[in-house]
Structures are given as C-alpha cells and as structure tokens.
Design a protein around this motif. Structure first.
Motif, PDB file in Angstrom:
ATOM      1  N   GLY A  52       0.798  -1.222   0.000  1.00 20.63           N
ATOM      2  CA  GLY A  52       0.000   0.000   0.000  1.00 20.63           C
ATOM      3  C   GLY A  52       0.832   1.273   0.000  1.00 20.63           C
ATOM      4  O   GLY A  52       2.040   1.262  -0.221  1.00 20.63           O
ATOM      5  N   SER A  53       0.163   2.367   0.264  1.00 20.32           N
ATOM      6  CA  SER A  53       0.834   3.665   0.215  1.00 20.32           C
ATOM      7  C   SER A  53       1.804   3.873   1.368  1.00 20.32           C
ATOM      8  O   SER A  53       2.604   4.793   1.351  1.00 20.32           O
ATOM      9  CB  SER A  53      -0.203   4.789   0.189  1.00 20.32           C
ATOM     10  N   LEU A  54       1.748   3.001   2.373  1.00 18.52           N
ATOM     11  CA  LEU A  54       2.702   3.077   3.491  1.00 18.52           C
ATOM     12  C   LEU A  54       3.938   2.211   3.244  1.00 18.52           C
ATOM     13  O   LEU A  54       4.803   2.112   4.107  1.00 18.52           O
ATOM     14  CB  LEU A  54       2.036   2.636   4.798  1.00 18.52           C
ATOM     15  N   LYS A  55       4.025   1.596   2.075  1.00 18.58           N
ATOM     16  CA  LYS A  55       5.136   0.706   1.758  1.00 18.58           C
ATOM     17  C   LYS A  55       6.462   1.415   2.010  1.00 18.58           C
ATOM     18  O   LYS A  55       6.675   2.539   1.585  1.00 18.58           O
ATOM     19  CB  LYS A  55       5.053   0.264   0.302  1.00 18.58           C
ATOM     20  N   GLY A  56       7.341   0.731   2.760  1.00 19.03           N
ATOM     21  CA  GLY A  56       8.651   1.283   3.060  1.00 19.03           C
ATOM     22  C   GLY A  56       8.720   1.993   4.403  1.00 19.03           C
ATOM     23  O   GLY A  56       9.790   2.282   4.900  1.00 19.03           O
ATOM     24  N   LEU A  57       7.584   2.256   5.026  1.00 20.23           N
ATOM     25  CA  LEU A  57       7.556   2.929   6.321  1.00 20.23           C
ATOM     26  C   LEU A  57       8.017   1.971   7.403  1.00 20.23           C
ATOM     27  O   LEU A  57       7.510   0.863   7.522  1.00 20.23           O
ATOM     28  CB  LEU A  57       6.137   3.421   6.628  1.00 20.23           C
ATOM     29  N   GLU A  58       9.007   2.384   8.176  1.00 25.39           N
ATOM     30  CA  GLU A  58       9.495   1.561   9.276  1.00 25.39           C
ATOM     31  C   GLU A  58       8.700   1.881  10.523  1.00 25.39           C
ATOM     32  O   GLU A  58       8.449   3.037  10.833  1.00 25.39           O
ATOM     33  CB  GLU A  58      10.984   1.828   9.508  1.00 25.39           C
ATOM     34  N   CYS A  59       8.291   0.829  11.227  1.00 24.41           N
ATOM     35  CA  CYS A  59       7.466   1.028  12.414  1.00 24.41           C
ATOM     36  C   CYS A  59       7.686  -0.114  13.387  1.00 24.41           C
ATOM     37  O   CYS A  59       8.295  -1.125  13.068  1.00 24.41           O
ATOM     38  CB  CYS A  59       5.993   1.114  12.026  1.00 24.41           C
ATOM     39  N   GLU A  60       7.161   0.067  14.569  1.00 21.77           N
ATOM     40  CA  GLU A  60       7.166  -0.992  15.567  1.00 21.77           C
ATOM     41  C   GLU A  60       5.746  -1.521  15.646  1.00 21.77           C
ATOM     42  O   GLU A  60       4.781  -0.752  15.685  1.00 21.77           O
ATOM     43  CB  GLU A  60       7.596  -0.431  16.921  1.00 21.77           C
ATOM     44  N   VAL A  61       5.599  -2.819  15.659  1.00 19.68           N
ATOM     45  CA  VAL A  61       4.275  -3.433  15.666  1.00 19.68           C
ATOM     46  C   VAL A  61       3.888  -3.794  17.091  1.00 19.68           C
ATOM     47  O   VAL A  61       4.652  -4.414  17.822  1.00 19.68           O
ATOM     48  CB  VAL A  61       4.247  -4.704  14.790  1.00 19.68           C
ATOM     49  N   LEU A  62       2.688  -3.406  17.468  1.00 21.02           N
ATOM     50  CA  LEU A  62       2.106  -3.802  18.749  1.00 21.02           C
ATOM     51  C   LEU A  62       0.855  -4.589  18.432  1.00 21.02           C
ATOM     52  O   LEU A  62      -0.053  -4.081  17.796  1.00 21.02           O
ATOM     53  CB  LEU A  62       1.710  -2.564  19.571  1.00 21.02           C
ATOM     54  N   ASN A  63       0.785  -5.840  18.816  1.00 24.48           N
ATOM     55  CA  ASN A  63      -0.410  -6.641  18.576  1.00 24.48           C
ATOM     56  C   ASN A  63      -1.289  -6.585  19.807  1.00 24.48           C
ATOM     57  O   ASN A  63      -0.920  -7.092  20.858  1.00 24.48           O
ATOM     58  CB  ASN A  63      -0.039  -8.089  18.259  1.00 24.48           C
ATOM     59  N   THR A  64      -2.423  -5.924  19.659  1.00 21.20           N
ATOM     60  CA  THR A  64      -3.368  -5.825  20.768  1.00 21.20           C
ATOM     61  C   THR A  64      -4.753  -6.190  20.267  1.00 21.20           C
ATOM     62  O   THR A  64      -5.195  -5.689  19.242  1.00 21.20           O
ATOM     63  CB  THR A  64      -3.397  -4.401  21.355  1.00 21.20           C
ATOM     64  N   ASN A  65      -5.422  -7.052  20.983  1.00 18.73           N
ATOM     65  CA  ASN A  65      -6.789  -7.467  20.662  1.00 18.73           C
ATOM     66  C   ASN A  65      -6.936  -7.903  19.194  1.00 18.73           C
ATOM     67  O   ASN A  65      -7.889  -7.550  18.522  1.00 18.73           O
ATOM     68  CB  ASN A  65      -7.783  -6.338  20.959  1.00 18.73           C
ATOM     69  N   ASN A  66      -5.969  -8.666  18.705  1.00 19.84           N
ATOM     70  CA  ASN A  66      -5.986  -9.190  17.341  1.00 19.84           C
ATOM     71  C   ASN A  66      -6.017  -8.117  16.262  1.00 19.84           C
ATOM     72  O   ASN A  66      -6.468  -8.353  15.144  1.00 19.84           O
ATOM     73  CB  ASN A  66      -7.156 -10.162  17.138  1.00 19.84           C
ATOM     74  N   THR A  67      -5.580  -6.904  16.590  1.00 15.99           N
ATOM     75  CA  THR A  67      -5.439  -5.867  15.572  1.00 15.99           C
ATOM     76  C   THR A  67      -3.958  -5.555  15.445  1.00 15.99           C
ATOM     77  O   THR A  67      -3.178  -5.850  16.338  1.00 15.99           O
ATOM     78  CB  THR A  67      -6.188  -4.578  15.955  1.00 15.99           C
ATOM     79  N   ASN A  68      -3.581  -4.996  14.335  1.00 16.65           N
ATOM     80  CA  ASN A  68      -2.184  -4.632  14.128  1.00 16.65           C
ATOM     81  C   ASN A  68      -2.022  -3.149  14.364  1.00 16.65           C
ATOM     82  O   ASN A  68      -2.315  -2.335  13.501  1.00 16.65           O
ATOM     83  CB  ASN A  68      -1.727  -5.008  12.719  1.00 16.65           C
ATOM     84  N   LYS A  69      -1.588  -2.847  15.546  1.00 12.18           N
ATOM     85  CA  LYS A  69      -1.337  -1.462  15.902  1.00 12.18           C
ATOM     86  C   LYS A  69       0.138  -1.211  15.687  1.00 12.18           C
ATOM     87  O   LYS A  69       0.972  -2.023  16.066  1.00 12.18           O
ATOM     88  CB  LYS A  69      -1.716  -1.217  17.361  1.00 12.18           C
ATOM     89  N   ILE A  70       0.452  -0.099  15.037  1.00 10.80           N
ATOM     90  CA  ILE A  70       1.848   0.232  14.794  1.00 10.80           C
ATOM     91  C   ILE A  70       2.212   1.499  15.557  1.00 10.80           C
ATOM     92  O   ILE A  70       1.350   2.306  15.892  1.00 10.80           O
ATOM     93  CB  ILE A  70       2.152   0.422  13.291  1.00 10.80           C
ATOM     94  N   VAL A  71       3.504   1.623  15.823  1.00  8.16           N
ATOM     95  CA  VAL A  71       4.029   2.825  16.455  1.00  8.16           C
ATOM     96  C   VAL A  71       5.078   3.392  15.512  1.00  8.16           C
ATOM     97  O   VAL A  71       5.993   2.688  15.103  1.00  8.16           O
ATOM     98  CB  VAL A  71       4.711   2.508  17.814  1.00  8.16           C
TER      99      VAL A  71
END
Length: 169
Positions: free
Chosen positions: A129-148
């Motif tokens: 997608g349009s975020l391709k290449g964005l570096e982030c930290e992944v937080l998995n909470t309640n079966n959703t993909n939350k990023i920081v």
C-alpha cells in the motif's frame, strides 16, 4: 544555542490558534504543515465528522532562513519554537514523510499521539500500500495490528491501526 539551519521546526502556538497561525504562515509565503485527522464526534442528537489536530498547539514550519525563523514568531498566536534543552526541535524530512504517509492513508485508523514509551515489539517495514517502506514498531493488541511510528525529534510516538496484510512479506 546553535544557529538556525534550513529544515522543519515546530512552532508552539496558543491553544485554538493553530489554524490562524497556519493560515498566516501561508500568507507570508512560509511553508507550514498542520497535521489533522478525521474523527467522529458524537453529539446528543447525531454523529459529526470533524478534523482533530494530531499535535495540539504545534505547527510544523519549513525554515529557509533566519528571517523566516524570526518572522514566524511575530504572528499573533505564535509563542515559541519547541526546544529540548538548548537545541531547537528539528524534524527530519524522513519524520515528516512518516507523518504525511500515516495521515494520507485511508486504511489507517485510530491515529493518536503519545509521549510514553511502549514496550519493545517487532520492528517491521510495511510491505504493501501507500505506506510501503515505512518503518514502524508493531504492537499486537486485541488481534489488531497497531503500529508505532517514532518521531524522535519531538519525543513523541504516533500509533495507528493498519490492516494485517500491510505487514505480510
């Protein structure tokens, strides 16, 4: 205090003066960025879509000269530039790109800013997608993909929820 170099700086403004300062910067031909997110506001009789500031009281300003730096401080509502110790908070072009990518993507939801640090998770580069290449930290909470996405120059974090297929390799 170090001299001012070309780049993005963060202007602290009076509460509820962000839009006025942003508009005045445009009038003075100074490039500025006011990150906003669309949220649903629940009224007693209806729901309304409103634009909410991602960083309340902050306006990002592209400084090209010392004159620009000081001219912005003369705008009604502008208070000072954000500093950490003796250094002005200078936001890198890469950090600005991260913020813009998050705000321009319709698949990203629940965007918020935080000062607190999160526990260390998996560091990933978004592969779709349009975020391709964005570096982030992944937080998995309640079966959703939350990023920081960390904005180190401001000592802030942006969290958002993204579709899981954005992280598949």
């Amino acid at each position: 205090m170090k001299s001012i170099h070309n780049g993005w700086y963060v202007l602290y403004v009076k509460s509820h003066h962000e839009r006025k300062v942003f508009d005045m910067l445009g009038y003075l031909s100074i490039k500025a960025f006011l990150p906003t997110i669309q949220v649903q506001s629940t009224r007693t009789d209806r729901k309304k879509s409103i634009q909410k500031l991602l960083f309340p009281s902050y306006v990002f300003v592209k400084i090209n000269s010392s004159l620009d730096f000081y001219k912005t401080l003369s705008i009604n509502g502008a208070c000072m530039y954000i500093r950490f110790g003796m250094e002005y908070a200078k936001v890198s072009d890469e950090e600005m790109r991260k913020i813009e990518l998050l705000l321009l993507n319709n698949d990203v939801t629940e965007v918020e800013t935080h000062v607190e640090e999160f526990s260390v998770g998996d560091f990933k580069t978004i592969s779709y997608g349009s975020l391709k290449g964005l570096e982030c930290e992944v937080l998995n909470t309640n079966n959703t993909n939350k990023i920081v996405v960390r904005i180190d120059s401001l000592q802030k974090n942006i969290t958002a929820t993204i579709p899981s297929y954005y992280l598949q390799n």
